[in-house]
Design a protein around this motif. Structure first.
Motif, PDB file in Angstrom:
ATOM      1  N   ILE A 102       0.881  -1.165   0.000  1.00 49.68           N
ATOM      2  CA  ILE A 102       0.000   0.000   0.000  1.00 49.68           C
ATOM      3  C   ILE A 102       0.922   1.218   0.000  1.00 49.68           C
ATOM      4  N   GLU A 132       1.529   5.388   0.166  1.00 52.54           N
ATOM      5  CA  GLU A 132       1.103   6.761   0.452  1.00 52.54           C
ATOM      6  C   GLU A 132       2.076   7.703  -0.250  1.00 52.54           C
ATOM      7  N   ILE A 158      -3.157   8.232   0.184  1.00 49.75           N
ATOM      8  CA  ILE A 158      -3.118   6.858  -0.327  1.00 49.75           C
ATOM      9  C   ILE A 158      -3.292   6.927  -1.849  1.00 49.75           C
ATOM     10  N   GLU A 160       5.576   6.533   1.467  1.00 49.92           N
ATOM     11  CA  GLU A 160       5.526   5.526   2.533  1.00 49.92           C
ATOM     12  C   GLU A 160       4.935   4.259   1.924  1.00 49.92           C
ATOM     13  N   ILE A 161       5.604   3.135   2.133  1.00 51.92           N
ATOM     14  CA  ILE A 161       5.109   1.865   1.595  1.00 51.92           C
ATOM     15  C   ILE A 161       4.843   0.912   2.752  1.00 51.92           C
TER      16      ILE A 161
END
Lengths: 258, 66
Positions: B33, B35, B40, B58-59
């Motif tokens: 996921i 960001e 997101i 950000e992962i």
């Protein structure tokens, strides 16, 4: 007898929720879930370490289970909301366990921030199950802001100390119309059964199963204990007495009266 | 070009996309996921987002938890 627990419009026939942390290996997770009968399974969200990528935990959860991501790692409501939204974006569905912790020694939840996160996420369409210290006013507030259940701790997370907060949980069960799910601290099947006998709607167990000598066998034992405890609650346990009450007739054998 | 990847400074070729970054880091695109600057971003839009200097990525991934 059909005795479903209904949360977020879903009918659950197992009242044991299972966490997926701390298992010796991921392959054991589907076996433990199946052995326990759990239908709700918790997972967590973490930053990827590109040097050490982990396997996707979702692949180890049997199909048909409800995934309940937790917001562990959140230290306030804002972070909990962020994690919940990311988990939903990752395809986890709309259930979330709110866990806001700023205390590192006892990992006790921040009830105030938990209420704030619950309100925001419930309004955003999540089925919100907040993990809290058992407090009646907090539980009432959570009900008011749209929580789907309240999840009081029995003892600190991972401590296996059982229902240390028994009396406060009893009050929640009596006073709150939402399902009360005992989360954290349950270390033995007997303690899970006790929570269910008291009228808890369900229990959430992770450490006690994942760190057992044989996690799959322990998962099965917990599943049975939860069923037994629930059945006992429904059957209506007899009253506790101070003095003995004979189970067999004491008169009419050699003498009619003492 | 410098970006902030999971809180750490990382060097990337100008014009790389989020999709490129995921491939470069050998991450499974089905599991992570992302960001991008606190938003997101869905997988479909990863190839279209060109990274700029000082972008924040950000992962995340799902892991075991209770």
């Amino acid at each position: 007898m059909s005795d479903p627990l209904i949360i977020g419009g879903q009918k659950l026939f197992s009242r044991l929720f299972l966490g997926t942390g701390k298992f010796p290996n991921n392959k054991m997770i589907p076996e433990a879930v199946t052995a326990s009968g759990a239908q709700v399974v918790t997972i967590a969200l973490r930053r990827v370490d590109p040097e050490f990528p982990e396997e996707n935990i979702v692949n180890f959860v049997p199909k048909g289970c409800i995934l309940m991501p937790n917001t562990s790692g959140a230290r306030n409501a804002r972070e909990a909301v962020r994690i919940a939204r990311m988990a939903r974006a990752a395809g986890c569905g709309n259930w979330v366990k709110i866990e806001v912790i700023a205390d590192n020694r006892y990992l006790l939840p921040d009830n105030y921030e938990t209420i704030k996160a619950t309100e925001e996420l419930a309004a955003d369409g999540f089925v919100v199950l907040p993990y809290v210290s058992p407090d009646l006013m907090v539980a009432r507030k959570l009900a008011e802001v749209g929580a789907a259940a309240v999840m009081p701790l029995g003892a600190p997370i991972g401590s296996n100390r059982g229902l240390q907060t028994r009396e406060l949980i009893r009050i929640l069960i009596e006073e709150i119309s939402l399902p009360v799910i005992v989360d954290a601290g349950i270390g033995r099947p007997s303690q899970a059964a006790e929570a269910m006998e008291m009228g808890a709607a369900a229990v959430l167990v992770n450490t006690a199963i994942a760190t057992a000598g044989d996690p799959v066998a322990m998962a099965r034992a917990f599943g049975r204990a939860v069923e037994a405890g629930r059945a006992a609650f429904l059957a209506g346990p007899g009253e506790v007495q101070r003095y003995a009450r004979a189970s067999s007739p004491l008169t009419g054998f050699l003498r009619d009266e003492d | 070009m410098k970006i902030f990847l999971n809180g750490k400074i990382a060097d990337f070729v100008e014009g790389s996309s989020i999709a490129d970054l995921v491939v470069l880091k050998k991450l499974n695109s089905n599991y992570v996921i992302v960001e991008y600057n606190n938003q997101i971003v869905q997988k479909d839009s990863w190839p279209e987002i060109q990274l700029k200097n000082e972008d924040k990525i950000e992962i995340f991934q799902l892991v075991g938890g209770g």
